[in-house]
Design an enzyme around this catalytic site. Structure first.
Site, PDB file in Angstrom:
ATOM      1  N   ALA A  15       0.828  -1.204   0.000  1.00 16.26           N
ATOM      2  CA  ALA A  15       0.000   0.000   0.000  1.00 16.26           C
ATOM      3  C   ALA A  15       0.861   1.252   0.000  1.00 16.26           C
ATOM      4  CB  ALA A  15      -0.930  -0.007   1.217  1.00 16.26           C
ATOM      5  N   TYR A  58      -8.997   0.043  12.589  1.00 14.87           N
ATOM      6  CA  TYR A  58      -9.768  -0.082  11.355  1.00 14.87           C
ATOM      7  C   TYR A  58     -11.203   0.411  11.559  1.00 14.87           C
ATOM      8  CZ  TYR A  58      -5.908  -3.291  10.279  1.00 14.87           C
ATOM      9  OH  TYR A  58      -4.673  -3.858  10.089  1.00 14.87           O
ATOM     10  N   LYS A  97      -6.368  -9.028  -3.786  1.00  9.06           N
ATOM     11  CA  LYS A  97      -6.578 -10.434  -4.133  1.00  9.06           C
ATOM     12  C   LYS A  97      -5.774 -11.312  -3.177  1.00  9.06           C
ATOM     13  CE  LYS A  97      -2.351 -10.404  -5.434  1.00  9.06           C
ATOM     14  NZ  LYS A  97      -1.384 -11.141  -4.601  1.00  9.06           N
ATOM     15  N   ARG A 165       2.983 -14.812   3.179  1.00  5.71           N
ATOM     16  CA  ARG A 165       2.756 -15.699   2.033  1.00  5.71           C
ATOM     17  C   ARG A 165       3.156 -17.130   2.356  1.00  5.71           C
ATOM     18  NH1 ARG A 165       4.254 -10.823   0.639  1.00  5.71           N
ATOM     19  NH2 ARG A 165       3.160  -9.673  -1.023  1.00  5.71           N
TER      20      ARG A 165
END
Length: 325
Positions: A15, A58, A97, A165
């Site tokens: 980001a 958030y 995604k 990941r």
């Protein structure tokens, strides 16, 4: 033009380096807010977006009435919940995604979108790049004759066990991370869906897929792909027809991995190369999102399209078996 005011949930490196600057640069968009519990992570964003409001949660950002749309770059397993929370707060949503980890999770998102009248979409930026728009046109107009086979490959090397990941609990793995590109790109260009996945070999480490070799059957063509987090960087798609070949070079990280190009070889055109220098598909994605919100312009990657890509990923996982399969 009405400006769409954006907030970002989470100060991820991606980001800070790509999507934040893209929102700032896009016409009709303004980055106005960021949510992060670590104050110093806001500094890279404030460098290009002075006056940025920084929220420490958030929920606080979702309660900000000066935010119209949110971009969600959170770990994969958090995408659905925070997308639904953002919609419930009256915000449009662009989520990284893979938007879900199973195809059936899209149903709640589609229902919430339809009930709210808001735009919610997966951040599948490549469909906004002229490289792919042109590839779709060439295949549709028969530039390579009848399409018979497609090869796709996307790989990079990341063995860092601290990286999300490589963490099963965060929805990690090569297919969730980059399979969306190798599968979704071919579905976009051809307009076809896989009928079956007769073969899938998957290597797992600590519960996440690190190497995938697979084959699929579409209505008019066969398809083969390699997706890996344990191979040297490579990315390419080759559309092979009975009258020619179309190669899409640097299809997924245009301008970063290499320059985006199309190479067409056929009986009519012995060899034609089209180049797309200086195109930022992240900026184009933000601008297309805004045009859809403001003017109702059809969005190139609606939830139904993204669900189709996840259906294909689910088919590959099923064909390859689980970590113990």
């Amino acid at each position: 033009m009405t400006t769409l005011r954006w907030g970002i949930l989470g100060a991820s490196n991606f980001a800070a380096n790509f999507m934040g600057p893209a929102i700032h640069a896009a016409r009709g968009a303004e980055l106005t807010a960021l949510a992060t519990s670590t104050a110093n992570k806001a500094a890279p964003f404030e460098a290009f977006a002075p006056g940025l409001r920084v929220h420490d949660s958030y929920d606080a950002l979702l309660a900000d009435d000066q935010v119209d749309a949110v971009y969600i770059p959170l770990p994969n397993h958090l995408h659905v919940d925070w997308s639904l929370k953002a919609l419930a707060a009256g915000k449009h949503v662009l989520c990284e995604k893979p938007m879900t980890l199973r195809a059936d999770q899209f149903d709640a998102l589609i229902a919430a979108r339809d009930a709210s009248g808001l735009l919610v979409a997966e951040a599948f930026m490549i469909v906004h790049h002229p490289q792919f728009v042109r590839a779709k046109e060439l295949i549709a107009e028969g530039a390579i004759g009848q399409l018979r086979h497609v090869d796709a490959v996307f790989s990079y090397f990341n063995a860092d066990q601290g990286n999300i990941r490589n963490q099963a609990t965060a929805g990690g793995g090569g297919l969730p991370d980059i399979g969306v590109y190798t599968f979704g790109s071919v579905r976009y260009v051809t307009g076809q869906e896989p009928l079956s996945v007769p073969f899938a070999h998957i290597d797992y480490e600590n519960g996440v897929d690190t190497f995938v070799q697979m084959a699929a059957k579409f209505l008019d063509f066969t398809y083969a792909a390699v997706i890996s987090m344990r191979l040297f960087n490579r990315q390419e798609i080759v559309f092979h027809g009975d009258q020619g070949v179309l190669r899409v070079t640097c299809p997924f990280n245009a301008g970063v991995f290499d320059q985006a190009e199309l190479c067409l070889e056929s009986k009519v055109h012995s060899r034609v190369i089209e180049r797309f220098p200086g195109v930022n598909h992240y900026v184009l994605q933000v601008e297309a999102f805004g045009a859809s919100v403001r003017d109702g312009v059809p969005y190139a990657c609606p939830l139904e399209f993204s669900k189709g890509t996840q259906v294909m990923m689910d088919m590959v996982f099923e064909a390859g078996g689980g970590p113990e399969g």
